[in-house]
Design a protein around this motif. Structure first.
Motif, PDB file in Angstrom:
ATOM      1  N   LYS A   1       0.864  -1.175   0.000  1.00 49.11           N
ATOM      2  CA  LYS A   1       0.000   0.000   0.000  1.00 49.11           C
ATOM      3  C   LYS A   1       0.906   1.231   0.000  1.00 49.11           C
ATOM      4  CE  LYS A   1      -3.825  -2.294   2.291  1.00 49.11           C
ATOM      5  NZ  LYS A   1      -4.636  -2.408   3.521  1.00 49.11           N
ATOM      6  N   PRO A   2       0.408   2.368  -0.465  1.00 47.87           N
ATOM      7  CA  PRO A   2       1.254   3.567  -0.547  1.00 47.87           C
ATOM      8  C   PRO A   2       1.909   3.932   0.787  1.00 47.87           C
ATOM      9  CG  PRO A   2      -0.810   3.928  -1.682  1.00 47.87           C
ATOM     10  CD  PRO A   2      -0.933   2.606  -0.977  1.00 47.87           C
ATOM     11  N   GLN A   3       3.188   4.260   0.729  1.00 43.47           N
ATOM     12  CA  GLN A   3       3.992   4.714   1.850  1.00 43.47           C
ATOM     13  C   GLN A   3       4.048   3.707   3.010  1.00 43.47           C
ATOM     14  OE1 GLN A   3       2.446   8.614   2.737  1.00 43.47           O
ATOM     15  NE2 GLN A   3       3.200   9.445   0.819  1.00 43.47           N
ATOM     16  N   ARG A   4       4.022   2.428   2.698  1.00 39.81           N
ATOM     17  CA  ARG A   4       4.102   1.387   3.726  1.00 39.81           C
ATOM     18  C   ARG A   4       5.324   0.495   3.551  1.00 39.81           C
ATOM     19  NH1 ARG A   4      -1.053   0.952   6.259  1.00 39.81           N
ATOM     20  NH2 ARG A   4      -1.732   3.111   6.254  1.00 39.81           N
ATOM     21  N   GLU A   5       6.267   0.922   2.719  1.00 34.89           N
ATOM     22  CA  GLU A   5       7.436   0.093   2.420  1.00 34.89           C
ATOM     23  C   GLU A   5       8.267  -0.187   3.668  1.00 34.89           C
ATOM     24  OE1 GLU A   5       6.499   2.916  -0.977  1.00 34.89           O
ATOM     25  OE2 GLU A   5       6.924   3.165   1.147  1.00 34.89           O
ATOM     26  N   LYS A   6       8.579   0.846   4.431  1.00 32.10           N
ATOM     27  CA  LYS A   6       9.395   0.670   5.640  1.00 32.10           C
ATOM     28  C   LYS A   6       8.666  -0.161   6.688  1.00 32.10           C
ATOM     29  CE  LYS A   6      11.968   5.026   5.299  1.00 32.10           C
ATOM     30  NZ  LYS A   6      12.226   6.293   5.991  1.00 32.10           N
ATOM     31  N   LYS A   7       7.375   0.041   6.801  1.00 34.49           N
ATOM     32  CA  LYS A   7       6.576  -0.724   7.762  1.00 34.49           C
ATOM     33  C   LYS A   7       6.574  -2.210   7.394  1.00 34.49           C
ATOM     34  CE  LYS A   7       2.080  -1.080   9.929  1.00 34.49           C
ATOM     35  NZ  LYS A   7       0.736  -0.543  10.062  1.00 34.49           N
ATOM     36  N   LEU A   8       6.411  -2.501   6.100  1.00 32.12           N
ATOM     37  CA  LEU A   8       6.434  -3.886   5.659  1.00 32.12           C
ATOM     38  C   LEU A   8       7.799  -4.515   5.925  1.00 32.12           C
ATOM     39  CD1 LEU A   8       5.230  -6.382   4.329  1.00 32.12           C
ATOM     40  CD2 LEU A   8       5.930  -5.431   2.118  1.00 32.12           C
ATOM     41  N   ALA A   9       8.866  -3.787   5.629  1.00 28.66           N
ATOM     42  CA  ALA A   9      10.214  -4.307   5.868  1.00 28.66           C
ATOM     43  C   ALA A   9      10.415  -4.635   7.345  1.00 28.66           C
ATOM     44  CB  ALA A   9      11.262  -3.308   5.383  1.00 28.66           C
ATOM     45  N   ALA A  10       9.938  -3.769   8.230  1.00 27.28           N
ATOM     46  CA  ALA A  10      10.059  -4.015   9.671  1.00 27.28           C
ATOM     47  C   ALA A  10       9.235  -5.228  10.091  1.00 27.28           C
ATOM     48  CB  ALA A  10       9.621  -2.782  10.450  1.00 27.28           C
ATOM     49  N   THR A  11       8.026  -5.360   9.557  1.00 27.39           N
ATOM     50  CA  THR A  11       7.162  -6.502   9.877  1.00 27.39           C
ATOM     51  C   THR A  11       7.789  -7.805   9.399  1.00 27.39           C
ATOM     52  OG1 THR A  11       5.203  -5.087   9.712  1.00 27.39           O
ATOM     53  CG2 THR A  11       4.843  -7.469   9.581  1.00 27.39           C
ATOM     54  N   LEU A  12       8.332  -7.799   8.186  1.00 23.53           N
ATOM     55  CA  LEU A  12       8.982  -9.002   7.660  1.00 23.53           C
ATOM     56  C   LEU A  12      10.204  -9.374   8.489  1.00 23.53           C
ATOM     57  CD1 LEU A  12       8.738  -8.217   3.837  1.00 23.53           C
ATOM     58  CD2 LEU A  12       7.513 -10.021   5.064  1.00 23.53           C
ATOM     59  N   SER A  13      10.961  -8.382   8.909  1.00 25.71           N
ATOM     60  CA  SER A  13      12.138  -8.658   9.748  1.00 25.71           C
ATOM     61  C   SER A  13      11.727  -9.281  11.080  1.00 25.71           C
ATOM     62  CB  SER A  13      12.932  -7.375   9.995  1.00 25.71           C
ATOM     63  OG  SER A  13      13.475  -6.914   8.781  1.00 25.71           O
ATOM     64  N   LYS A  14      10.633  -8.802  11.666  1.00 25.16           N
ATOM     65  CA  LYS A  14      10.125  -9.392  12.915  1.00 25.16           C
ATOM     66  C   LYS A  14       9.713 -10.842  12.713  1.00 25.16           C
ATOM     67  CE  LYS A  14       8.465  -5.177  15.106  1.00 25.16           C
ATOM     68  NZ  LYS A  14       7.277  -4.404  15.506  1.00 25.16           N
ATOM     69  N   LYS A  15       9.193 -11.147  11.524  1.00 24.23           N
ATOM     70  CA  LYS A  15       8.780 -12.521  11.211  1.00 24.23           C
ATOM     71  C   LYS A  15       9.947 -13.368  10.710  1.00 24.23           C
ATOM     72  CE  LYS A  15       4.004 -11.349  10.075  1.00 24.23           C
ATOM     73  NZ  LYS A  15       3.184 -12.261  10.830  1.00 24.23           N
ATOM     74  N   LYS A  16      11.161 -12.773  10.739  1.00 22.57           N
ATOM     75  CA  LYS A  16      12.393 -13.430  10.301  1.00 22.57           C
ATOM     76  C   LYS A  16      12.356 -13.846   8.831  1.00 22.57           C
ATOM     77  CE  LYS A  16      13.903 -14.893  14.856  1.00 22.57           C
ATOM     78  NZ  LYS A  16      13.965 -13.593  15.345  1.00 22.57           N
ATOM     79  N   ILE A  17      11.728 -12.990   8.016  1.00 20.04           N
ATOM     80  CA  ILE A  17      11.723 -13.180   6.567  1.00 20.04           C
ATOM     81  C   ILE A  17      12.676 -12.140   5.982  1.00 20.04           C
ATOM     82  CG2 ILE A  17      10.350 -13.083   4.450  1.00 20.04           C
ATOM     83  CD1 ILE A  17       7.933 -13.964   6.146  1.00 20.04           C
ATOM     84  N   GLU A  18      13.716 -12.615   5.291  1.00 20.33           N
ATOM     85  CA  GLU A  18      14.706 -11.694   4.733  1.00 20.33           C
ATOM     86  C   GLU A  18      14.049 -10.806   3.693  1.00 20.33           C
ATOM     87  OE1 GLU A  18      19.064 -11.746   2.532  1.00 20.33           O
ATOM     88  OE2 GLU A  18      18.223 -13.631   3.248  1.00 20.33           O
ATOM     89  N   ASN A  19      14.379  -9.518   3.746  1.00 23.23           N
ATOM     90  CA  ASN A  19      13.788  -8.558   2.820  1.00 23.23           C
ATOM     91  C   ASN A  19      14.792  -7.463   2.523  1.00 23.23           C
ATOM     92  OD1 ASN A  19      13.083  -6.009   4.586  1.00 23.23           O
ATOM     93  ND2 ASN A  19      12.627  -7.812   5.821  1.00 23.23           N
ATOM     94  N   PHE A  20      14.486  -6.684   1.506  1.00 23.72           N
ATOM     95  CA  PHE A  20      15.336  -5.565   1.122  1.00 23.72           C
ATOM     96  C   PHE A  20      14.453  -4.442   0.596  1.00 23.72           C
ATOM     97  CE2 PHE A  20      18.099  -3.741  -2.414  1.00 23.72           C
ATOM     98  CZ  PHE A  20      18.752  -2.852  -1.575  1.00 23.72           C
ATOM     99  N   CYS A  21      14.452  -3.345   1.331  1.00 22.93           N
ATOM    100  CA  CYS A  21      13.733  -2.148   0.909  1.00 22.93           C
ATOM    101  C   CYS A  21      14.800  -1.107   0.595  1.00 22.93           C
ATOM    102  CB  CYS A  21      12.807  -1.659   2.023  1.00 22.93           C
ATOM    103  SG  CYS A  21      11.916  -0.158   1.599  1.00 22.93           S
ATOM    104  N   PRO A  22      15.192  -0.954  -0.678  1.00 22.63           N
ATOM    105  CA  PRO A  22      16.253   0.005  -1.014  1.00 22.63           C
ATOM    106  C   PRO A  22      15.843   1.422  -0.629  1.00 22.63           C
ATOM    107  CG  PRO A  22      15.555  -1.243  -2.957  1.00 22.63           C
ATOM    108  CD  PRO A  22      14.635  -1.590  -1.851  1.00 22.63           C
ATOM    109  N   LEU A  23      16.703   2.065   0.148  1.00 22.79           N
ATOM    110  CA  LEU A  23      16.423   3.429   0.583  1.00 22.79           C
ATOM    111  C   LEU A  23      17.324   4.409  -0.156  1.00 22.79           C
ATOM    112  CD1 LEU A  23      16.078   2.856   4.426  1.00 22.79           C
ATOM    113  CD2 LEU A  23      14.249   3.074   2.734  1.00 22.79           C
ATOM    114  N   ASN A  24      16.740   5.508  -0.541  1.00 21.85           N
ATOM    115  CA  ASN A  24      17.451   6.573  -1.230  1.00 21.85           C
ATOM    116  C   ASN A  24      17.813   7.633  -0.197  1.00 21.85           C
ATOM    117  OD1 ASN A  24      18.476   8.316  -3.123  1.00 21.85           O
ATOM    118  ND2 ASN A  24      16.502   8.817  -4.043  1.00 21.85           N
ATOM    119  N   ARG A  25      19.100   7.894  -0.041  1.00 26.68           N
ATOM    120  CA  ARG A  25      19.562   8.930   0.889  1.00 26.68           C
ATOM    121  C   ARG A  25      19.405  10.278   0.190  1.00 26.68           C
ATOM    122  NH1 ARG A  25      24.679   7.267   1.752  1.00 26.68           N
ATOM    123  NH2 ARG A  25      25.501   8.664   0.197  1.00 26.68           N
TER     124      ARG A  25
END
Length: 176
Positions: A11-35
């Motif tokens: 869903k829009p603007q939920r990328e970081k939230k999904l990455a955190a949720t997946l990490s809690k569930k111990k599912i490897e993920n990658f949300c590329p962040l632009n500095r």
């Protein structure tokens, strides 16, 4: 079961939230962040925003895919010709390296080619050596072509102190 890299649409603007949720569930993920580096009121401000809006990469088995689909902020996996799009490990690592090295990255849409390789002229690695054939250096910017996603990542070359003198600022003295 064999794990593979997939792309999840959020869903829009939920990328970081999904990455955190997946990490809690111990599912490897990658949300590329632009500095993003911005100067506001003569102060440098740095923020981190998802590079691909509404997308997160996940390294999962087919069983884990069902768990991922049931997470609230997930819309679905990205499909192409009836099956989820899969990415190679080297594609993920190249994106990871590029986003680590550069800031203020912009995206440009290109033609999707699932059989295409990440390609261009040169690759810029973390140890600042040029290797391989993945990042093009064109007109003071680096371009990373991602044909499997249909994007080109573009980052401007950062100017060193020596570059300042090459751009016509020879007469300006620092600290005066």
């Amino acid at each position: 079961m064999d794990k593979k890299w997939y792309l999840v649409c959020t869903k829009p603007q939920r990328e970081k939230k999904l990455a955190a949720t997946l990490s809690k569930k111990k599912i490897e993920n990658f949300c590329p962040l632009n500095r993003i580096e911005k100067t506001e009121r003569s102060k440098m401000r740095i923020s981190f925003e998802p590079l691909f809006s509404s997308y997160v990469f996940v390294f999962a088995t087919e069983t884990e895919m069902n768990t991922i689909r049931n997470i609230d902020c997930v819309i679905n996996f990205v499909y192409w010709l009836g099956s989820p799009v899969m990415f190679k490990e080297d594609e993920i690592e190249t994106i990871r390296s590029f986003t680590t090295q550069f800031s203020n990255i912009s995206l440009s849409k290109t033609r999707v080619e699932l059989t295409g390789r990440i390609e261009a002229v040169r690759e810029y690695h973390r140890n600042n050596t040029i290797q391989s054939d993945t990042v093009a250096v064109i007109k003071d910017c680096y371009k990373l072509l991602l044909p499997s996603m249909g994007y080109t990542l573009i980052a401007e070359k950062e100017r060193s102190t020596n570059d300042v003198f090459n751009y016509g600022f020879e007469g300006i003295k620092m600290g005066s």
